[in-house]
Write a protein that holds these residues in place. Structure first.
Motif, PDB file in Angstrom:
ATOM      1  N   CYS A 282      95.467 100.830   5.941  1.00  0.00           N
ATOM      2  CA  CYS A 282      95.857  99.683   6.788  1.00  0.00           C
ATOM      3  C   CYS A 282      96.737  98.776   6.217  1.00  0.00           C
ATOM      4  N   THR A 283      97.693  98.611   7.180  1.00  0.00           N
ATOM      5  CA  THR A 283      98.808  97.845   7.055  1.00  0.00           C
ATOM      6  C   THR A 283      99.188  96.702   8.071  1.00  0.00           C
ATOM      7  N   GLY A 284      99.156  95.406   7.765  1.00  0.00           N
ATOM      8  CA  GLY A 284      99.426  94.530   8.560  1.00  0.00           C
ATOM      9  C   GLY A 284     100.360  93.487   7.979  1.00  0.00           C
ATOM     10  N   GLY A 285     101.243  93.677   7.303  1.00  0.00           N
ATOM     11  CA  GLY A 285     101.985  92.840   6.557  1.00  0.00           C
ATOM     12  C   GLY A 285     103.506  92.752   7.243  1.00  0.00           C
ATOM     13  N   ALA A 286     103.919  92.767   8.206  1.00  0.00           N
ATOM     14  CA  ALA A 286     105.324  92.597   8.607  1.00  0.00           C
ATOM     15  C   ALA A 286     105.727  91.368   9.616  1.00  0.00           C
ATOM     16  N   GLY A 287     104.792  90.463   9.484  1.00  0.00           N
ATOM     17  CA  GLY A 287     105.372  89.181  10.182  1.00  0.00           C
ATOM     18  C   GLY A 287     104.173  88.344  10.049  1.00  0.00           C
ATOM     19  N   ALA A 288     102.940  88.588  10.013  1.00  0.00           N
ATOM     20  CA  ALA A 288     101.836  87.691  10.063  1.00  0.00           C
ATOM     21  C   ALA A 288     101.455  87.263   8.564  1.00  0.00           C
TER      22      ALA A 288
END
Length: 433
Positions: free
Chosen positions: A203-209
């Protein structure tokens, strides 16, 4: 040289030649497309340019309007170093297909495949599940990544699709489960690696938020902005998570004229911020609360402008190291710089400047002390920190004096920041009674 761009997918199965790696970017735009967030996205695209193609695993935009889609498309086409594919996130509503094409499709490289499934509404399309089975049944598809936005049930977070929806996905890949090497998702503004149904879930959601807490085991301070690289090595499909370094995006910094103008603009915006705050204080002292509120709102706006401009040039340390990096500057100010200027002011009969530098030096010493403690993030336990609004002196501890030890300002005016003994959060707007 061909211009790289965001690809609008028009066929369900896309065959790719000379593709041996893919960079995965998560959740760049769901919290807005302001400069502060897009600096991270720009760095993510530069890091992902090491790979042959890029995949954005959803939430490109805060809302699915043409304006936002056009903005992210234009920016990506300027910044991307390879072809960029996307899948739909829960924020990517409205006109998504007009810009990016099909919501369910497969990318077939020579040694691996990525099947993109739309579950932005927390359900998997039957069309997508059929496509998944079709691709897995192909003899050439031996190593497959199944990519979607919202996680399937896992050990870390409950913000995921239902067990029934996961069961539908399982049924689609079950006959060829050994071919499924990874499950890949975004949505969560952090990162974690789990195992679900015997398959690694990344799971990856670390490119802006902005990075958020996932669980007691994965806190926001444990995770940096990042992307995920998938690549083939000795015939196997592997992955590597890469944190975005502080110099990952430096395009504007390399333009001497633009860099100078950005620095000047930051100074101008911060000066305007200060002027508006001082005007707010004057208005409040005269009982003109509505005017004071206006000036404070304008001051906040100018600060955010300054933050946006400065973020283009900033090279911050990793969050866990950030507090300690400020200590040398604070020590230099109170040990040498401010004392030197104070002495000069005294010699030249300038008592107000001398007083200001003497008071600031005392505060900077306390700043350095608090920052040294804060460098140990997990054990930093200061309660409420008080700031004197007259001279800016900082105080902490159980017993706060009735008057500021530097300027004598009354304790009733101290601004309080932090958590008191009851656990209540205080802020600068709250003053000590």
């Amino acid at each position: 040289m061909d211009k790289k761009k965001m690809i609008k997918v028009t066929q369900q199965i896309v065959r790719l030649s000379d593709v041996h790696s893919i960079g995965v970017v998560g959740d760049p735009g769901c919290e807005g497309l302001g400069t502060y967030n897009m600096k991270v996205y720009a760095g993510a695209l530069e890091e992902s340019s090491r790979d042959d193609i890029t995949l954005i695993v959803g939430d490109l935009v805060p809302a699915g309007t043409r304006r936002y889609y056009q903005t992210i498309q234009d920016m990506t086409e300027i910044l991307a170093g390879n072809d960029v594919y996307s899948l739909r996130g829960n924020h990517d509503t409205g006109e998504y297909s007009e810009y990016f094409g099909l919501k369910n499709y497969a990318l077939l490289a020579e040694k691996f495949a990525v099947v993109v499934l739309d579950n932005a509404m927390r359900t998997f399309d039957e069309e997508g599940l059929t496509l998944l089975s079709q691709v897995l049944s192909m003899e050439e598809a031996t190593q497959v990544i199944i990519a979607f936005h919202i996680p399937v049930p896992n050990h870390f977070i409950k913000n995921c699709v239902s067990d029934d929806e996961f069961l539908r996905l399982q049924k689609a890949y079950a006959p060829w489960k050994d071919k499924v090497k990874y499950l890949l998702c975004g949505h969560v503004h952090s990162r974690f690696v789990d195992e679900v149904d015997g398959i690694p879930l990344i799971c990856t959601g670390g490119a802006g938020a902005m990075i958020e807490d996932v669980s007691k085991e994965i806190r926001s301070w444990d995770v940096e902005h990042h992307i995920v690289h998938f690549y083939e090595e000795n015939g196997a499909l592997r992955y590597q998570i890469s944190d975005l370094s502080d110099d990952c995006y430096v395009r504007e910094s390399k333009d001497a004229i633009l860099k100078q103008k950005l620095q000047e603009t930051v100074q101008g915006e911060l000066m305007a911020h200060l002027k508006y705050l001082m005007s707010a204080d004057r208005a409040e002292r005269r009982g003109m609360d509505k005017i004071a509120d206006l000036f404070r709102a304008l001051a906040a706006s100018e600060y955010y402008h300054a933050r946006n401009f400065y973020s283009i040039l900033e090279h911050p340390a990793a969050f866990r190291e950030a507090a300690g990096t400020y200590v040398p500057g604070e020590e230099f100010e109170y040990e040498r710089l401010y004392k030197m200027i104070e002495e000069y002011a005294k010699e030249h009969q300038s008592p107000l400047a001398a007083q200001a530098y003497a008071g600031a030096a005392t505060a900077e010493k306390e700043h350095a002390s608090l920052l040294k403690k804060a460098a140990d993030l997990e054990h930093f336990d200061e309660g409420v920190i008080y700031v004197c609004p007259i001279c800016g002196h900082v105080m902490s501890g159980e017993a706060v004096p009735d008057r500021c030890p530097v300027c004598g300002g009354p304790g009733r005016q101290f601004e309080a920041y932090g958590h008191g003994e009851t656990g209540d959060v205080t802020s600068g707007a709250q003053q000590r009674s």
